[in-house]
Each structure stands twice: as C-alpha cells, then as structure tokens.
Design an enzyme around this catalytic site. Structure first.
Site, PDB file in Angstrom:
ATOM      1  N   ALA A  11       0.847  -1.211   0.000  1.00  0.00           N
ATOM      2  CA  ALA A  11       0.000   0.000   0.000  1.00  0.00           C
ATOM      3  C   ALA A  11       0.872   1.247   0.000  1.00  0.00           C
ATOM      4  O   ALA A  11       0.535   2.260   0.608  1.00  0.00           O
ATOM      5  CB  ALA A  11      -0.943  -0.016   1.211  1.00  0.00           C
ATOM      6  N   GLY A  12       2.002   1.158  -0.685  1.00  0.00           N
ATOM      7  CA  GLY A  12       2.894   2.319  -0.785  1.00  0.00           C
ATOM      8  C   GLY A  12       2.465   3.225  -1.916  1.00  0.00           C
ATOM      9  O   GLY A  12       1.285   3.291  -2.263  1.00  0.00           O
ATOM     10  N   HIS A  13       3.434   3.892  -2.512  1.00  0.00           N
ATOM     11  CA  HIS A  13       3.116   4.864  -3.561  1.00  0.00           C
ATOM     12  C   HIS A  13       2.435   4.216  -4.759  1.00  0.00           C
ATOM     13  O   HIS A  13       1.383   4.662  -5.207  1.00  0.00           O
ATOM     14  CB  HIS A  13       4.392   5.570  -4.019  1.00  0.00           C
ATOM     15  N   GLY A  15       1.136   1.077  -5.033  1.00  0.00           N
ATOM     16  CA  GLY A  15      -0.060   0.315  -4.661  1.00  0.00           C
ATOM     17  C   GLY A  15      -1.265   1.210  -4.406  1.00  0.00           C
ATOM     18  O   GLY A  15      -2.368   0.945  -4.899  1.00  0.00           O
ATOM     19  N   ASP A  34      -0.962  -4.598   3.210  1.00  0.00           N
ATOM     20  CA  ASP A  34       0.423  -4.195   3.488  1.00  0.00           C
ATOM     21  C   ASP A  34       0.859  -4.865   4.781  1.00  0.00           C
ATOM     22  O   ASP A  34       0.044  -5.314   5.587  1.00  0.00           O
ATOM     23  CB  ASP A  34       0.530  -2.672   3.617  1.00  0.00           C
ATOM     24  N   ASN A  96      14.172  -7.974  -2.452  1.00  0.00           N
ATOM     25  CA  ASN A  96      12.761  -8.143  -2.806  1.00  0.00           C
ATOM     26  C   ASN A  96      12.337  -9.591  -3.092  1.00  0.00           C
ATOM     27  O   ASN A  96      11.159  -9.912  -2.968  1.00  0.00           O
ATOM     28  CB  ASN A  96      12.400  -7.235  -3.987  1.00  0.00           C
ATOM     29  N   THR A 120       6.790  -5.231  -8.467  1.00  0.00           N
ATOM     30  CA  THR A 120       8.005  -5.133  -7.658  1.00  0.00           C
ATOM     31  C   THR A 120       9.249  -5.369  -8.513  1.00  0.00           C
ATOM     32  O   THR A 120       9.311  -6.338  -9.262  1.00  0.00           O
ATOM     33  CB  THR A 120       7.962  -6.181  -6.518  1.00  0.00           C
ATOM     34  N   HIS A 176      13.091  -4.593 -18.081  1.00  0.00           N
ATOM     35  CA  HIS A 176      12.830  -3.255 -17.566  1.00  0.00           C
ATOM     36  C   HIS A 176      14.126  -2.773 -16.951  1.00  0.00           C
ATOM     37  O   HIS A 176      14.545  -3.243 -15.931  1.00  0.00           O
ATOM     38  CB  HIS A 176      11.729  -3.348 -16.518  1.00  0.00           C
TER      39      HIS A 176
HETATM   40  N1  APR Z   1       4.148  -7.628   2.493  1.00  0.00           N
HETATM   41  C1  APR Z   1       3.325  -6.624   2.191  1.00  0.00           C
HETATM   42  N2  APR Z   1       3.748  -5.368   1.980  1.00  0.00           N
HETATM   43  C2  APR Z   1       5.064  -5.140   2.093  1.00  0.00           C
HETATM   44  C3  APR Z   1       5.989  -6.152   2.406  1.00  0.00           C
HETATM   45  C4  APR Z   1       5.476  -7.458   2.619  1.00  0.00           C
HETATM   46  N3  APR Z   1       6.265  -8.490   2.921  1.00  0.00           N
HETATM   47  N4  APR Z   1       7.228  -5.600   2.456  1.00  0.00           N
HETATM   48  C5  APR Z   1       7.087  -4.319   2.159  1.00  0.00           C
HETATM   49  N5  APR Z   1       5.777  -4.015   1.945  1.00  0.00           N
HETATM   50  C6  APR Z   1       5.153  -2.730   1.615  1.00  0.00           C
HETATM   51  C7  APR Z   1       5.770  -1.559   2.364  1.00  0.00           C
HETATM   52  O1  APR Z   1       5.276  -1.490   3.692  1.00  0.00           O
HETATM   53  C8  APR Z   1       5.301  -0.383   1.501  1.00  0.00           C
HETATM   54  O2  APR Z   1       4.067   0.145   1.943  1.00  0.00           O
HETATM   55  O3  APR Z   1       5.372  -2.418   0.252  1.00  0.00           O
HETATM   56  C9  APR Z   1       5.121  -1.016   0.116  1.00  0.00           C
HETATM   57  C10 APR Z   1       6.069  -0.470  -0.924  1.00  0.00           C
HETATM   58  O4  APR Z   1       5.728   0.863  -1.115  1.00  0.00           O
HETATM   59  P1  APR Z   1       6.782   2.027  -1.383  1.00  0.00           P
HETATM   60  O5  APR Z   1       7.920   1.894  -0.457  1.00  0.00           O
HETATM   61  O6  APR Z   1       6.038   3.315  -1.435  1.00  0.00           O
HETATM   62  O7  APR Z   1       7.346   1.659  -2.844  1.00  0.00           O
HETATM   63  P2  APR Z   1       6.659   1.987  -4.248  1.00  0.00           P
HETATM   64  O8  APR Z   1       7.170   3.286  -4.758  1.00  0.00           O
HETATM   65  O9  APR Z   1       5.208   1.774  -4.151  1.00  0.00           O
HETATM   66  O10 APR Z   1       7.313   0.849  -5.166  1.00  0.00           O
HETATM   67  C11 APR Z   1       6.978  -0.499  -4.954  1.00  0.00           C
HETATM   68  O11 APR Z   1       7.146  -1.071  -7.257  1.00  0.00           O
HETATM   69  O12 APR Z   1       7.863   0.131  -9.104  1.00  0.00           O
HETATM   70  C12 APR Z   1       8.211  -0.812  -8.139  1.00  0.00           C
HETATM   71  O13 APR Z   1      10.592  -0.532  -7.882  1.00  0.00           O
HETATM   72  C13 APR Z   1       9.346  -0.350  -7.275  1.00  0.00           C
HETATM   73  O14 APR Z   1       9.778  -2.458  -6.247  1.00  0.00           O
HETATM   74  C14 APR Z   1       9.157  -1.207  -6.056  1.00  0.00           C
HETATM   75  C15 APR Z   1       7.659  -1.369  -5.974  1.00  0.00           C
END
Ligand code: APR
Length: 309
Positions: A11-13, A15, A34, A96, A120, A176
């Site tokens: 649920a980051g940027h 998601g 998340d 990852n 990811t 990519h």
């Molecule tokens: N289970 C669920 N969520 C997780 C886990 C896990 N095991 N580990 C990390 N997260 C969540 C984090 O808590 C965070 O909210 O994944 C989210 C990632 O969000 P951001 O850090 O904002 O990253 P974002 O910019 O969304 O990018 C996510 O997409 O484009 C790709 O390279 C980028 O690999 C990255 C992914």
C-alpha cells in the site's frame, strides 16, 4: 454478477495509486494489503471518502490479513523496497525476492485461481520467483514494465511534436532497465512512422530518455521512485484482463521458445484478455533488435542466478 475482486499487495506509492485508478475506473472492489499496520486501512478509508467526489462505486478495504483477499480475480504485487538514488535494479533483487516469495505464497492460499501481475522490481526476476513459488501456468502470471516504458516513450514523442498522446503508439520490449529495447520502427503518430516526422538525432535522444526514464524520476524525487505512471500502467493491464479487452500490450511473460528465448520472463507483445496472457505475438525483429533482446536475456538470467530459490 457481482463485482470483480482486485487485490493490491503493497500500500505504498504505487499500490495506493493503483487502488485509486482501479476504483475510479470502477473495475471492481479493491483490497489493499500491506505488512505495516494501519497504513492500508488508512489509505483505503481515505479512498472510500474520495469516492463520492470521484463519483465511483467500489468497496476499498485495507488489511494486513490475507484472509480478506480470498477469491480475488486478480492480484497486483507492489510490495517491496523501491529503488533509492544510486541503487541499481540488480541491488534490489536480494531484498525483494523473499518478500515476493512470501506474498505469492499467501495470495495463492486464498485465491488459487487468481491472475498475478508483478510490479516489484527487478520485475522480470520477481515474476520468475512468483512463477516458481506458485507453479502457475504462464497465462496467469506476468510482469508490468513494457506498458510503462511505452507510455514514457509516447509521452516524450507527444511532448516533442506537440500532438495528443492518444495518437502516439509505441513499443518497448526486453527487460525493464537500462537495456530495455525501444523499437522506434513501431512507434507511430496517427499511423505515420516516427522516422518520417523527426530527425534521427531527436529519435535517439527520446529513446535514450525513455531508457533512463525510471532513473530520471528517481534522481528528481531523491527518496523513492516513480508511481503515477507505474500505477496507471498496471491498471491498464488489469482492465484489459477483467474487461476481456484483448489489448495488445508489451508485458513481461515467461517465454518458451518465442523470440528464440526459453525459461525466463521478458517483455514482449502479448494479447491480454479474460484468459490472461492469451497469445504471445512475435514481431519480426531486425538482427540489431534481436541482439539487444538477447543482451536483456543475459542480464535477466544473471539476476535469476543471484536468487536463492
Ligand atoms: N508484504 C506486504 N507489503 C510489504 C511487504 C510485505 N512483505 N514488504 C514491504 N511491503 C510494503 C511496504 O510497507 C510499503 O508500503 O510495500 C510497500 C512499498 O511501497 P513504497 O515503499 O512506497 O514503494 P513503491 O514506490 O510503491 O514501489 C513499490 O514497485 O515500481 C516498483 O521498484 C518499485 O519495487 C518497487 C515497488
């Protein structure tokens, strides 16, 4: 028939914005998962509160519990660490891979029939992890990259020529990353090949900017990576599957001999419909383009080798 169920893990940027695009297009109900407590719940609630303003009907649920994802039609995986400045996509692989492995395990326990789209990074390798863990048929598992890279190329062409992005089509293949394979021959503006509209130096500059597109945003943002275009790109794939649109989109899929490649995920044109990856389309490539694709395959294989499955 009820609404489709779309699970978005992470649920980051990326998601959270994917959840916004999916809900605002009324593609179905959204479950945002998340690992951090409160974050998916907070973002989902915020989105629900936006729905009367955006004028969309969708249930958006935030959770830390995979039981809530039960019976998903499609799952998007964005969980993991984003790229930081100075960090290559390959640096991410070790961090990852275990996250994606765990997420896929949980997802398929509750949704054995789901489609899975990996966002990811490094996604060609992460899609490989997802396929190995799930044992899913290659129709049901894919990675998002080509749609984003092509969108970047289309945006740059439209900016350069001052025309609508809607009239620009483009194809970017391969992995990519810096060695992606943009195909200017298949880039057209209202059907007219780019080479007839721009001098070679400008095309080369646009192709180079596309290749470095992710890095350009990372260096501007300083903390984190792109998310508007990546989230829109993955939802374009979700839409094509859930609405059985059969769009031809460049996606990372598991190759079994197509383009002379075997046993790895790579970005190629595919038809996306209700059955998932319904067809892999083999364009005729020049020798130079084939060499570029083979170089991508080598780098993806290198990454896969670094993962301890
Ligand atoms: N289970 C669920 N969520 C997780 C886990 C896990 N095991 N580990 C990390 N997260 C969540 C984090 O808590 C965070 O909210 O994944 C989210 C990632 O969000 P951001 O850090 O904002 O990253 P974002 O910019 O969304 O990018 C996510 O997409 O484009 C790709 O390279 C980028 O690999 C990255 C992914």
């Amino acid at each position: 028939m009820g609404r489709k169920k779309i699970t978005i893990v992470g649920a980051g940027h990326v998601g959270a914005h994917a959840a916004l695009w999916a809900a605002s297009k009324e593609l179905g109900d959204v479950v945002l998962v998340d690992i951090v407590e409160g974050v998916p719940q907070g973002k989902a609630l915020d989105l629900m509160e936006a729905s009367p303003l955006g004028g969309f009907d969708a249930q958006i649920l935030g959770t830390n519990d995979y039981r809530d994802t039960e019976g998903s039609d499609i799952a998007v995986i964005t969980a993991g660490l984003p790229r930081k400045p100075g960090m290559s996509r390959s640096d991410l692989v070790v961090k990852n891979a275990p996250i994606v492995r765990n997420v896929v395990d949980e997802l398929i326990r509750y949704s054995p029939d789901t489609f899975i789209i990996i966002v990811t990074n490094p996604l060609d390798a992460m899609a490989y992890v997802a396929k190995s863990v799930s044992g899913f048929d290659r129709k049901r598992i894919m990675g998002m990259a080509g749609v984003l890279d092509s969108a970047r190329l289309r945006a740059f062409v439209a900016m350069e020529l001052d025309v609508s992005v809607e009239d620009v089509t483009a194809f970017v293949l391969g992995s990519h990353g810096d060695d992606m394979v943009p195909i200017p021959r298949y880039t057209t503006v209202a059907g007219v090949p780019l080479a007839e509209l721009l001098p070679k130096e400008r095309i080369d500059a646009i192709v180079e900017r596309t290749r470095k597109g992710g890095g350009e945003i990372v260096s501007l943002l300083k903390t984190g990576s792109a998310y508007f275009a990546p989230s829109a790109s993955v939802i374009e794939m979700v839409e094509s599957i859930l609405k059985d649109k059969k769009r031809i989109l460049p996606c990372s899929v598991y190759l079994e001999g197509e383009y002379g490649l075997n046993g790895l995920f790579m970005g190629v044109p595919v038809k996306l419909g209700a059955k998932g990856v319904e067809e892999i389309i083999e364009f005729k490539l020049s020798d130079e383009e084939k060499d570029a694709l083979n170089r991508c395959a080598e780098s993806v294989n290198g990454l896969i080798g670094a993962i301890n499955l």
